[in-house]
Motif scaffolding. Structure first.
Motif, PDB file in Angstrom:
ATOM      1  N   ASP A  89       0.825  -1.213   0.000  1.00 31.26           N
ATOM      2  CA  ASP A  89       0.000   0.000   0.000  1.00 31.26           C
ATOM      3  C   ASP A  89       0.859   1.263   0.000  1.00 31.26           C
ATOM      4  OD1 ASP A  89      -2.599   0.638  -0.303  1.00 31.26           O
ATOM      5  OD2 ASP A  89      -3.261  -0.088   1.646  1.00 31.26           O
ATOM      6  N   GLN A  91       1.899   5.778  -2.466  1.00 31.66           N
ATOM      7  CA  GLN A  91       2.159   7.149  -2.005  1.00 31.66           C
ATOM      8  C   GLN A  91       3.623   7.533  -2.223  1.00 31.66           C
ATOM      9  OE1 GLN A  91      -0.565   8.632  -1.158  1.00 31.66           O
ATOM     10  NE2 GLN A  91      -1.764   6.719  -1.099  1.00 31.66           N
ATOM     11  N   ARG A 116       1.294   7.115  -9.503  1.00 31.01           N
ATOM     12  CA  ARG A 116       0.221   6.103  -9.473  1.00 31.01           C
ATOM     13  C   ARG A 116      -0.301   5.820 -10.875  1.00 31.01           C
ATOM     14  NH1 ARG A 116      -1.171   8.625  -4.479  1.00 31.01           N
ATOM     15  NH2 ARG A 116      -2.492  10.152  -5.553  1.00 31.01           N
ATOM     16  N   THR A 121      -6.485   7.070  -5.184  1.00 28.16           N
ATOM     17  CA  THR A 121      -5.326   7.496  -4.384  1.00 28.16           C
ATOM     18  C   THR A 121      -4.681   6.348  -3.616  1.00 28.16           C
ATOM     19  OG1 THR A 121      -6.802   8.050  -2.551  1.00 28.16           O
ATOM     20  CG2 THR A 121      -6.234   9.827  -4.110  1.00 28.16           C
ATOM     21  N   ASP A 122      -5.285   5.166  -3.651  1.00 31.13           N
ATOM     22  CA  ASP A 122      -4.699   4.030  -2.931  1.00 31.13           C
ATOM     23  C   ASP A 122      -4.978   2.737  -3.685  1.00 31.13           C
ATOM     24  OD1 ASP A 122      -7.389   3.650  -2.526  1.00 31.13           O
ATOM     25  OD2 ASP A 122      -7.346   3.926  -0.357  1.00 31.13           O
ATOM     26  N   ARG A 123      -4.440   1.642  -3.159  1.00 33.50           N
ATOM     27  CA  ARG A 123      -4.593   0.353  -3.838  1.00 33.50           C
ATOM     28  C   ARG A 123      -6.051  -0.066  -3.931  1.00 33.50           C
ATOM     29  NH1 ARG A 123      -1.464  -4.717  -1.375  1.00 33.50           N
ATOM     30  NH2 ARG A 123      -2.886  -4.303   0.349  1.00 33.50           N
TER      31      ARG A 123
END
Length: 956
Positions: free
Chosen positions: A573, A577, A586, A696-698
């Motif tokens: 994760d 970032q 990303r 913005t994240d997995r």
């Protein structure tokens, strides 16, 4: 093969002090135990024997006893003469599912098939589920069974005692007081026993009525086990033991959602056990077999519920055998319905549920064209009454007849409807989920595919669990056996992880590996010890190790969606970032993952995807990601040109060797790595299905990937929608051929037995396939001449076709005799009969034939057309137009054409190249030969829009 015989012998002969030895034990241990058993009269069990028995056992198997000078019965075992005890019994067991023992072995022993039956397994599983759900009933049932058996034994003993006393009584029976007293006691005892038996039977009946409510769970378990029991016929590594299945079944009962309502509870248990089996077996299957397994499980369940018609099921797998010749209903005069489709419609119409289908298509063909032209025919309603009249499986038969390339999505719809979406989405590879199923005595086995290397994943997992310092590995090969044995010994003592790589390369050591695993004792081994094995599929890998070990296949998932999901789950994760511009990073991260999945999946399109199929690995992707991460972090602006060159030319380009493939990969990458990629909504494909998102994240990316289609359309790979026609059809027929290997030898329906069907097919083929050509006459009529190379071509064609025709006619005669019992049914004839029954070309024919992917019925028609072409050439002389795809070896024809031109114009043959000219006339309209080169037809060209047959071509 599932340990049933071992369990039976160990239980039934426990009181006789059964000695158990294994075939993998040392010769000394086997000899000592055999000698001891022969002397003392104790039974001996030799487990896990192979198809070839040790000659040392010969005297025991032949019972070669004799009397020595003292009159004692003895037997000579090796160099020792041992007194032979009359109570000695010797048993041998094998875990090989379908062993083939030579006749000379079979006459020495009594062969007993202990393979479990569906009914027997259902009864066992019923006891298991009742013991788990209602332990009180199970305990009472077992106690009543034991008491009942004991009472019956007492009753039999009383009757025997009375009969003995009556037969040995002297004088008047009435004066024998002992006999009278015994009769009185026996009467009272007998009445008590009879009353107890009656009470027990009443109680058992009540218990059985309650047990019957749990039969659906036991039945489902039996169905599921037999869905996996024959998978080893597909791949030797697909081995699963009954012990393993029982443990999975018991765990499923315990973990299924509880419910006070019995029917709901049974449903919960069935659902949990079914998916648990699917998930556990899927991790040990190669990608190409996962959908097949889902479909097989689904069909097995429906068969158990009598929802599958067997003749329809066989048609789906094998197609029909009719050729369409002389059919009463005429084929409609439309160009989009080819001969193959029409023959399939005729075959389908022979099934009761499809009666009249051929007439409907013939009378009103236009509505059916919509089905044939549709991009997703599996989702389209059928014309007229057929949509309401047919169920999902029956509609699949129509799809098979008209659009076989769309069977895979139809199967996915079928499985989704009956079992749910999760059964068409195999769980991603996760070592953390597989590890808890192992133990010091249960090894973990990586089944490798080409280009796969699980060592990196294992080392990463070892680091995560704190075992990286205790992981030792060795690559097996000649001379590495002693080192591996020492490593295992130290590992057991010190609690290490031992990795033995490439077991398939050390075939001679596999027996020792089996012994090493069998010798692991749980109470004498450090609980942290684990044995890790890697191997390519190999029939020499120990079956007992495979059956009980935790198996995992390691290869890229099939499909863009699954590939992306697996790749995302492997990325920490924190990586989402990373860098000083995480938003840009990303999007590049996802673009590279999508690019990697795309170039992997392009392989399935054959030469349309890559000229050479390359084995790209996760390592290639990881290096690209690492470099991209560094470049994004170190530069204020992303150096896109550098990134493209590093990725396409250096990292992936190192594997790509073909000039056009190098150009292709570079062009493809430009769509994934460019400045526009950093913009939200950037479309990687024209449809916009695959695009850059603002997650913005997995988890955000995983949510997006879960919405992608299960089957990516060709446009996702930069190809036309029709690009997948060939690969989809190949995938369909490979899937059906695989399932056919697992089918039982059953009646074909329609009142005919399997043997009758095979005999009918053999007779039909004999009548349609021509006799051998007269080669001697061909040599006279078409002698070898310098100025006419075509004479040599027809001679060679006749020689090659004669070899094939000879095998066909000889084998057809033999199999008909074998069915009647006039000759021995050899293994080759047995395989041939199975192929004829399954509408497949027998291996012995294919070995002598030209390359072909056709099923048997179409193959025979094609062979008939080919031999007719050669016969017409022989009878009427050199053809005006040549059917190039009808020749056995067209390369010889092409060379002959070049030779004729070179010799006519006195040119070196290596200076001549081909030229092509398309002509407007069809091949049967051309009446005179080409002035230069030759006219050919039957050449198929794969173009952007569709696969089409070219007009006659003149060349050279």
């Amino acid at each position: 093969p599932q340990g049933q015989a071992n369990k039976f012998l160990k239980t039934s002969q426990a009181k006789a002090q059964l000695k158990v030895i294994k075939a993998s034990d040392s010769s000394k241990k086997i000899t000592q135990n055999l000698e001891l058993g022969i002397r003392l009269g104790t039974p001996v069990l030799l487990e896990n024997v192979l198809e070839v028995l040790d000659p040392f056992l010969e005297p025991v198997l032949l019972n070669q006893t004799y009397k020595d000078n003292s009159g004692t019965v003895v037997i000579k075992l090796g160099d020792n003469v041992i007194p032979y005890h009359a109570d000695f019994r010797f048993s041998l067991t094998t875990v090989i599912p379908n062993p083939h023992y030579a006749p000379e072995v079979q006459v020495k022993v009594t062969l007993i098939n202990f393979t479990i039956t569906p009914d027997g397994l259902e009864e066992q599983l019923l006891g298991t589920v009742v013991a788990a759900e209602r332990p009180d009933l199970s305990e009472l049932k077992n106690r009543l069974v034991v008491e009942g058996a004991d009472n019956r034994r007492k009753l039999a003993e009383l009757q025997s005692e009375i009969l003995f006393m009556l037969s040995n009584s002297q004088g008047n029976i009435l004066d024998d007081t002992k006999l009278i007293d015994t009769l009185g006691v026996s009467k009272v005892t007998s009445e008590q026993i009879q009353a107890a038996l009656a009470e027990a039977e009443k109680a058992e009946k009540e218990i059985d009525e309650t047990r019957e409510k749990y039969v659906p769970v036991a039945f489902r378990g039996s169905v599921l086990f037999f869905a996996i029991s024959d998978l080893s016929l597909i791949d030797p590594m697909y081995q699963y033991s009954l012990v393993w299945f029982n443990q999975l079944f018991v765990n499923g009962i315990g973990k299924a959602e509880p419910s006070d309502d019995l029917q709901q509870r049974l449903t919960n248990v069935n659902d949990y056990v079914t998916y648990s089996l699917y998930a556990n077996v899927c991790r040990s299957l190669f990608e190409q077999h996962k959908l097949m397994f889902s479909f097989l499980v689904c069909v097995k369940i429906l068969m158990g519920e009598s929802m599958i018609n067997l003749p329809e099921w066989r048609f789906l797998l094998a197609g029909g055998m009719a050729t369409g010749e002389g059919h009463a209903v005429p084929r409609p005069n439309v160009s989009w319905l080819n001969d193959k489709m029409w023959v399939e419609i005729i075959n389908l119409s022979a099934l009761p549920k499809f009666n009249g289908l051929d007439k409907d298509v013939s009378d009103n063909p236009e509505p059916w064209r919509l089905l044939i032209d549709s991009t997703h025919p599996e989702d389209e309603p059928l014309p007229g009454r057929w949509d309401d009249a047919l169920d999902m499986l029956q509609k699949m038969l129509v799809t098979r007849a008209l659009r076989p390339g769309k069977i895979v999505p139809a199967i996915q719809n079928f499985v989704r409807y009956h079992l749910g979406q999760r059964f068409i989405e195999p769980p991603p590879f996760d070592l953390a989920l597989a590890y808890p199923d192992s133990s010091p005595v249960l090894p973990l086995i990586f089944v490798l595919s080409s280009g796969a290397d699980p060592v990196k994943v294992l080392r990463e997992y070892a680091r995560h669990t704190g075992m990286s310092d205790k992981l030792e590995s060795i690559s097996l090969g000649q001379g590495q056996g002693p080192k591996a044995e020492k490593m295992i010994k130290e590992g057991k003592e010190q609690g290490k992880w031992v990795l033995l790589m490439n077991c398939h390369l050390f075939q001679s050591w596999m027996v020792q590996l089996e012994k090493e695993v069998e010798d692991i004792e749980i109470d004498k081994t450090n609980p942290d010890f684990r044995l890790w094995l890697t191997s390519m599929p190999s029939k020499f890998f120990p079956v007992s190790v495979l059956q009980n070990g935790v198996k995992m296949t390691f290869e890229p998932p099939k499909g863009l969606r699954l590939n992306l999901r697996t790749a995302l789950t492997q990325i920490p994760d924190d990586d989402f970032q990373a860098t000083k511009t995480p938003d840009v990073w990303r999007k590049i991260l996802f673009a590279l993952m999508l690019f990697h999945a795309t170039i992997l999946e392009r392989k399935k399109f054959g030469a349309l995807g890559w000229n050479i199929p390359y084995e790209f690995t996760d390592g290639d992707r990881d290096v690209c990601l690492m470099q991209a991460k560094m470049l994004v972090d170190e530069y204020d602006e992303v150096p896109w040109k550098v990134l493209n060159i590093l990725t396409a030319v250096v990292n992936y380009g190192g594997r790509v060797t073909d000039t056009w493939d190098i150009r292709t990969i570079g062009t493809l990458l430009k769509s994934y790595l460019n400045e526009e990629v950093t913009r939200d909504g950037y479309k990687f494909t024209s449809s916009g299905v695959y695009r850059s998102i603002s997650a913005t994240d997995r988890q955000g990316y995983l949510d997006y990937v879960s919405e992608l289609p299960v089957n990516a359309s060709p446009e996702a790979f930069g190809l036309h929608d029709n690009a997948d026609i060939t690969c989809a059809q190949n995938e369909t027929f490979e899937l059906f051929a695989t399932i056919l290997k697992l089918q039982p030898r059953q009646h074909a329906g329609g009142g005919k037995s399997r043997d009758e069907v095979i005999a009918d097919v053999a007779t039909d083929i004999q009548g349609r396939v021509s006799a051998e050509f007269d080669y001697e006459s061909a040599v006279v009529k078409y002698p070898t001449r310098y100025e006419e190379s075509m004479n040599t071509v027809i001679q060679q064609e006749i020689v090659r076709y004669n070899k094939l025709l000879k095998v066909i006619h000889a084998s057809l005669k033999s199999i008909k005799k074998a069915i009647k019992g006039e000759v021995v049914m050899s293994e080759d004839l047995e395989k041939m009969g199975t192929s004829l029954f399954n509408n497949q070309v027998p291996e012995m024919w294919a070995a002598k034939a030209y390359p072909s992917l056709k099923p048997l019925a179409s193959w025979v028609n094609d062979l008939k057309d080919r031999t007719n072409f050669i016969q017409a050439w022989f009878d009427e002389g050199k053809p005006v137009t040549f059917w190039i795809s009808g020749m056995y070896f067209p390369q010889a024809f092409l060379t002959g054409t070049l030779q004729n031109y070179a010799r006519k114009h006195q040119l070196p043959i290596d200076t001549i190249s081909w030229g092509y000219e398309m002509v407007d006339e069809s091949f049967d309209q051309i009446t005179s030969p080409a002035e230069v080169g030759v006219y050919i037809y039957g050449l198929f060209i794969e173009v952007r829009a569709q696969l089409c047959e070219a007009s006659p071509v003149g060349g050279a």
